[in-house]
Design a protein around this motif. Sequence first.
Motif, PDB file in Angstrom:
ATOM      1  N   UNK A  52      20.819   0.890  -1.086  1.00  0.00           N
ATOM      2  CA  UNK A  52      20.321   2.080  -0.397  1.00  0.00           C
ATOM      3  C   UNK A  52      18.848   2.337  -0.739  1.00  0.00           C
ATOM      4  N   UNK A  53      18.197   3.091   0.134  1.00  0.00           N
ATOM      5  CA  UNK A  53      16.792   3.458  -0.070  1.00  0.00           C
ATOM      6  C   UNK A  53      16.653   4.965   0.098  1.00  0.00           C
ATOM      7  N   UNK A  54      16.107   5.606  -0.915  1.00  0.00           N
ATOM      8  CA  UNK A  54      15.839   7.038  -0.873  1.00  0.00           C
ATOM      9  C   UNK A  54      14.493   7.276  -0.210  1.00  0.00           C
ATOM     10  N   UNK A  70      16.164  10.972  -9.996  1.00  0.00           N
ATOM     11  CA  UNK A  70      16.121   9.503 -10.054  1.00  0.00           C
ATOM     12  C   UNK A  70      15.372   9.032 -11.300  1.00  0.00           C
ATOM     13  N   UNK A  71      14.251   9.688 -11.623  1.00  0.00           N
ATOM     14  CA  UNK A  71      13.482   9.344 -12.813  1.00  0.00           C
ATOM     15  C   UNK A  71      14.266   9.648 -14.086  1.00  0.00           C
ATOM     16  N   UNK A  72      14.823  10.838 -14.187  1.00  0.00           N
ATOM     17  CA  UNK A  72      15.530  11.228 -15.404  1.00  0.00           C
ATOM     18  C   UNK A  72      16.717  10.318 -15.677  1.00  0.00           C
ATOM     19  N   UNK A  81      12.769   3.549  -3.411  1.00  0.00           N
ATOM     20  CA  UNK A  81      12.272   4.775  -2.816  1.00  0.00           C
ATOM     21  C   UNK A  81      11.168   4.457  -1.814  1.00  0.00           C
ATOM     22  N   UNK A  82      11.189   5.160  -0.688  1.00  0.00           N
ATOM     23  CA  UNK A  82      10.124   5.127   0.290  1.00  0.00           C
ATOM     24  C   UNK A  82       9.533   6.514   0.385  1.00  0.00           C
ATOM     25  N   UNK A  83       8.206   6.585   0.452  1.00  0.00           N
ATOM     26  CA  UNK A  83       7.549   7.888   0.429  1.00  0.00           C
ATOM     27  C   UNK A  83       6.675   8.090   1.653  1.00  0.00           C
ATOM     28  N   UNK A  84       7.110   8.928   2.585  1.00  0.00           N
ATOM     29  CA  UNK A  84       6.243   9.300   3.715  1.00  0.00           C
ATOM     30  C   UNK A  84       5.023  10.060   3.236  1.00  0.00           C
ATOM     31  N   UNK A  85       4.040  10.169   4.104  1.00  0.00           N
ATOM     32  CA  UNK A  85       2.858  10.951   3.784  1.00  0.00           C
ATOM     33  C   UNK A  85       3.152  12.435   3.794  1.00  0.00           C
ATOM     34  N   UNK A  86       2.155  13.255   3.471  1.00  0.00           N
ATOM     35  CA  UNK A  86       2.388  14.689   3.304  1.00  0.00           C
ATOM     36  C   UNK A  86       2.512  15.498   4.587  1.00  0.00           C
ATOM     37  N   UNK A  87       2.145  14.921   5.721  1.00  0.00           N
ATOM     38  CA  UNK A  87       2.226  15.677   6.972  1.00  0.00           C
ATOM     39  C   UNK A  87       3.207  15.029   7.932  1.00  0.00           C
ATOM     40  N   UNK A 101       1.154   1.479   8.117  1.00  0.00           N
ATOM     41  CA  UNK A 101       1.937   2.641   8.531  1.00  0.00           C
ATOM     42  C   UNK A 101       3.409   2.331   8.720  1.00  0.00           C
ATOM     43  N   UNK A 102       3.932   1.330   7.975  1.00  0.00           N
ATOM     44  CA  UNK A 102       5.313   0.891   8.133  1.00  0.00           C
ATOM     45  C   UNK A 102       5.978   0.824   6.757  1.00  0.00           C
ATOM     46  N   UNK A 103       7.168   1.395   6.631  1.00  0.00           N
ATOM     47  CA  UNK A 103       7.907   1.276   5.379  1.00  0.00           C
ATOM     48  C   UNK A 103       8.186  -0.206   5.115  1.00  0.00           C
ATOM     49  N   UNK A 104       7.842  -0.729   3.931  1.00  0.00           N
ATOM     50  CA  UNK A 104       7.937  -2.164   3.695  1.00  0.00           C
ATOM     51  C   UNK A 104       9.357  -2.700   3.599  1.00  0.00           C
ATOM     52  N   UNK A 105      10.335  -1.840   3.376  1.00  0.00           N
ATOM     53  CA  UNK A 105      11.729  -2.276   3.287  1.00  0.00           C
ATOM     54  C   UNK A 105      12.452  -2.097   4.610  1.00  0.00           C
ATOM     55  N   UNK A 106      12.298  -0.945   5.220  1.00  0.00           N
ATOM     56  CA  UNK A 106      13.024  -0.643   6.461  1.00  0.00           C
ATOM     57  C   UNK A 106      12.303  -1.153   7.703  1.00  0.00           C
ATOM     58  N   UNK A 107      10.993  -1.337   7.607  1.00  0.00           N
ATOM     59  CA  UNK A 107      10.225  -1.778   8.774  1.00  0.00           C
ATOM     60  C   UNK A 107      10.023  -0.689   9.801  1.00  0.00           C
TER      61      UNK A 107
END
Length: 356
Positions: A52-54, A70-72, A81-87, A101-107
């Motif tokens: 899975x990918x968060x 996740x860190x703790x 983990x995939x992290x979108x931008x702030x907007x 502009x593409x998530x490297x795992x999900x494409x």
Amino acid sequence: MPPEATAPADDQHSTRGAYVTEGESFDRDMTYIDDRITRDGRDGWPVEGGRYRLIAARACPWANRTLIARRLLGLEDALSVGMPGPTHDKRSWTFDLDEGGVDPVLGYERLQQAYFARFADYPRGITVPAIVDVPSRAVVTNDFQQITLDLAAEWTAHHREGAPDLYPVAQREEIDALNRWMLHRVNNGVYKVGFAGSQDAYETEYRALWSALDELEERLGRSRYLMGASLTEADVRLFPTLIRFDPVYHGHFKANRQTLASMPNLWNYTKDLFTTPGFGDTVDFSQIKRHYYYVHEDINPTQVVPLGPDLGPLLEGHDRDRFETDTWGPEGSAPPPPLASEVVDPAHTPLHVTGR
């Protein structure tokens, strides 16, 4: 293939974004995809390391919870983990921070694509956090209330050595009750104030929020953490709201009776957690401020992002060690430093973001 499922039904709150409706109180749509990832796979989604990918934007307080948990718990190797931008726009969060502009795992360019991969006509808002099944590239759940509980209680086979017990069985009933109260009075309470569509609604929610913060100020005068000497899920849920309070909620949401920095117990508690591994190292102040001040055009039509406040005092000493302390619980330990790929840009931290 993902299990067969029916998308949550639509209603008048189908747009999940936070917007002001003139003359009305803010009513958050709380209907989410409630599938769970569990040890026994009861919903068709068994816990499997690497499957899975968060998806969790640093700007979002609800997603910030999952990054902290996740860190703790040390789940970095088991749950990518995939992290979108702030907007984002009304359609979706986008992966504009990634190359091309593409998530490297999900494409995917948009998180929306993962929702549509499972529900072709998904009728509600596209929210973070979300967990996506990598093989099918389809969303599993966006139930932010349940995700961190399951990370704590269902993913134990993948926890790091020394991981804290964030959801101890003996305290679950009390933690659940406190979490429900904080959700409505504080975590979502700031939004009820900020997106009130009338003066009466604003004043009602403003008073309710500050009454709750006063209760928390009193509670944190008795113990280091919300549930006593050790960290729990309750602290994971409160911190993302508190760390955003002075930079965003005080001014942008008009929750301005006083700053958090003027409340001794809440402020020292916030400073304590900010300097605790797993909490402050997930916080990106530049992304947080850009998200709120840029996306909420109905509140801030100029989209001007303020330079302040001065966040340097977050790194100053606190007084929380006056209480009995067992931060990580029996046989627990602090998490190691974040992965190199997940370190917050130093320019977005307190010593830089306000020009110190």
